[in-house]
Design a protein around this motif. Structure first.
Motif: not given
Ligand code: UDP
Ligand code: MN
Length: 616
Positions: A278-280, A247, A130, A244-245, A373, A375, A273-274, A121
């Protein structure tokens, strides 16, 4: 006649002058010591005044917000929107490589404090591109002008600064400015001082739309959200978790739906989000339900939804919500009774508000064109000051206020609940009367007819929140095999097999002399590699790591999960050496030691022969 000054008076006057002169100098000297108040400090002082809003429930207890001026290590990240970085999977994997003991320490500390991979991160920075996970039909939409503005409320207790700040930038980068009135960060009395200090300093200096308020003592996410909502001025409240992120075009479809119907509460699709890489990743379209242990669970959509040709772009009615991310009109939030302030720390509030929305005349919908997204973590890294099971207490409050005669199903499931003090619910019972809410039976019949009643005497097995989360992502999936063979340690020519048999979960892996796999029935050393980079022994169990968190961990056989987990293994070659890299732990498969009976563990990736494997 002017009076002459007496000598006594003169001495007194001179004395006063000397004192004034000394005070002035002392003040100047002190001023020099303390630095010029920065922009952020001035802002904080202003913020401190403007945010003195009292929470009606806790008035008199001095529950006031403030923004403390503190000095902490600055986060030097470029906050330029133009510098959106792209991270594909292999780049993220490479960011996760643990190269030395310092990396390992930082990684372990991150997991311990935040329960996800802080090492990655921090390297990603504050802006990243993303993948657009929406249905293609969502992309062609041009939104009519929306006359609603929002207050986005984000509560946190000890959040990793890079995760929260990337989230704030994702919001500011991907939302039309006029739709955001303000973003309110509620620091729920974080105990990691450096963390809240860095967040606050950065926000005060760079993000004028963001206000930080702090609860004077730990409230838990339920009361912290209400506390944040009381500071809000926007027409719509959007609640989001602090990791979160958002989109592309995430907010417009939510607001559009609310603008058509002010009593609809809307939820975006929560992408994954893994936590380790950190993969979306895109989430399937599912809806919220619950089991009789009052655990939230994700469920397949009913047939009627699945057959709908507009599935993917049309709102989906949902019996419950997961709780962390949703939007509703602010006046409706207040009219509907905000949250139950008798609930502590975490849990149960999502079912409570879901039941309340449906039973008291509103609607709850998932909006597939809105994607955010989150986590998903395997554990929550924070404790509860009282040490009690807050989910159980909170669920009891839900059951006693909202579930009428159906509460017996919950109580049957959780016999230990009988000894738990769930406090006074009379306020919430009156709220239900005042809002003339319908019965729980009505809710089950009309909103959740798929729900099955348990046999009155036999408790059904209940899953936990985490299992429920997992259930969402481990829907049966066929595994595509790309190759198979023996997993060999190159220099010794030994083969990898289970310490026990091919059926035993959690078994460690060891080395043995290679069998002849061509003999029928010899599967003990036969490995299958899937298209998702999993390694299955005899097509049964998967190669996994003991713990992605621990400093030293061993390889094990576990039930196969979906990709993106600790069961992902990628072949990486360096100077002719092929390693098996495990992105979830940031390490490589290592022979410890490479001899018959030696184990396989995870070690820092090096060019040592101990890590040289191949499949043949
Ligand atoms: N949170 C909070 N105070 C608490 C516990 C949690 O403000 O006492 C915040 C937390 O930082 C997060 C949100 O509430 O932003 C939801 O918590 P969490 O992410 O742990 O819940 P989960 O996603 O596991 O359901
Ligand atoms: Mn969360």
């Amino acid at each position: 006649m002017r009076r002459r000054l007496s000598p006594k008076c003169c001495v007194f006057g001179i004395g006063i002058l000397i004192i004034l002169w000394m005070t002035f100098n002392l003040a100047r000297w002190e001023w020099k010591l303390s630095p010029e108040p920065s922009h952020s400090q001035r802002l904080s002082l202003r913020a401190r005044k403007s945010l003195l809003v009292k929470n009606p429930r806790t008035q008199g207890q001095g529950l006031q917000s403030f923004s403390v001026v503190r000095h902490c290590e600055e986060l030097s990240e470029v906050f330029n929107k133009a510098l959106v970085k792209r991270y594909n999977q292999s780049l993220l994997y490479s960011l996760g490589v643990v190269s030395d003991p310092d990396d390992q320490r930082a990684r372990d500390e991150g997991y311990q404090k935040f329960a996800f991979n802080a090492l990655i991160s921090n390297k990603i920075g504050f802006h990243r591109a993303l993948p657009d996970t929406r249905d293609s039909r969502c992309r062609d939409v041009t939104f009519p002008s929306i006359h609603l503005d929002t207050s986005i409320v984000i509560c946190y207790h000890n959040e990793l600064p890079s995760a929260l700040l990337r989230m704030l930038h994702s919001i500011l980068d991907r939302t039309p400015e006029e739709l955001i009135r303000e973003i309110i960060l509620v620091d729920d009395s974080s105990t990691l001082d450096e963390v809240s200090c860095q967040i606050e300093a950065y926000v005060n200096q760079h993000l004028p739309k963001v206000k930080v308020v702090r609860t004077p003592e730990r409230q838990g996410l339920i009361r912290a959200r209400v506390y944040g909502a009381h500071h809000a001025k926007g027409e719509v409240l959007v609640f989001l978790d602090s990791h979160c992120e958002v989109n592309t075009d995430w907010l417009e479809p939510l607001l559009l739906r609310i603008s058509h119907d002010p009593t609809t509460v809307v939820v975006p699709v929560i992408d994954i989000i893994n936590q380790d890489t950190m993969e979306y990743q895109s989430s399937p379209l599912v809806r919220g339900g619950f089991n009789w242990g009052l655990h939230f669970r994700w469920e397949q959509l009913p047939d009627s939804d699945r057959k709908d040709p507009d599935l993917g772009s049309k709102p989906i009615q949902s019996p419950t919500m997961a709780g962390g991310l949703f939007a509703m009109r602010r006046d409706y939030f207040h009219r509907l009774g905000e949250y139950d302030l008798g609930m502590d720390i975490w849990g149960g509030e999502n079912l409570e508000i879901s039941f309340r929305i449906w039973m008291c005349g509103g609607r709850l919908e998932i909006i597939p064109c809105s994607r955010v997204g989150h986590i998903f973590r395997k554990r929550r890294p924070y404790g509860n000051p009282a040490g009690s099971d807050t989910l159980l207490k909170n669920s009891l409050r839900v059951a006693h206020v909202w579930m009428d005669e159906y509460k017996k199903y919950f109580l049957n499931q959780r016999p230990q609940a009988n000894n738990v003090d769930y406090g006074d619910v009379s306020d919430r019972v009156s709220l239900r009367k005042r809002l003339s809410c319908k019965s729980f039976q009505w809710y089950l019949k009309h909103i959740y007819p798929e729900q099955i009643l348990p046999n009155d005497t036999k408790p059904v097995k209940s899953d936990t929140h985490h299992q429920a989360t997992k259930a969402k992502f481990s829907m049966k999936k066929t595994r595509v095999i790309v190759r198979h063979g023996r997993l060999k340690h190159v220099s010794t020519n030994l083969c990898v097999q289970s310490e026990k048999d091919i059926y035993t979960k959690k078994a460690l892996l060891t080395f043995a002399e290679c069998d002849d796999v061509s003999l029928s029935g010899q599967k003990a050393q036969l490995w299958f590699e899937t298209v998702d980079n999993q390694l299955m022994l005899a097509q049964l169990l998967c190669l996994d790591v003991e713990s992605a968190m621990a400093g030293k961990s061993y390889a094990r056989l576990m039930k196969c999960q979906d990709s993106g987990s600790s069961q992902t293994w990628t072949w990486t070659s360096k100077n002719g050496f092929s390693h098996l890299y495990n992105p979830a732990s940031g390490k490589c498969l290592t022979a410890t030691p490479p001899r018959v009976g030696g184990y396989l563990s995870l070690g820092l990736c090096t060019e040592s022969e101990d890590q040289h494997f191949l499949m043949s």
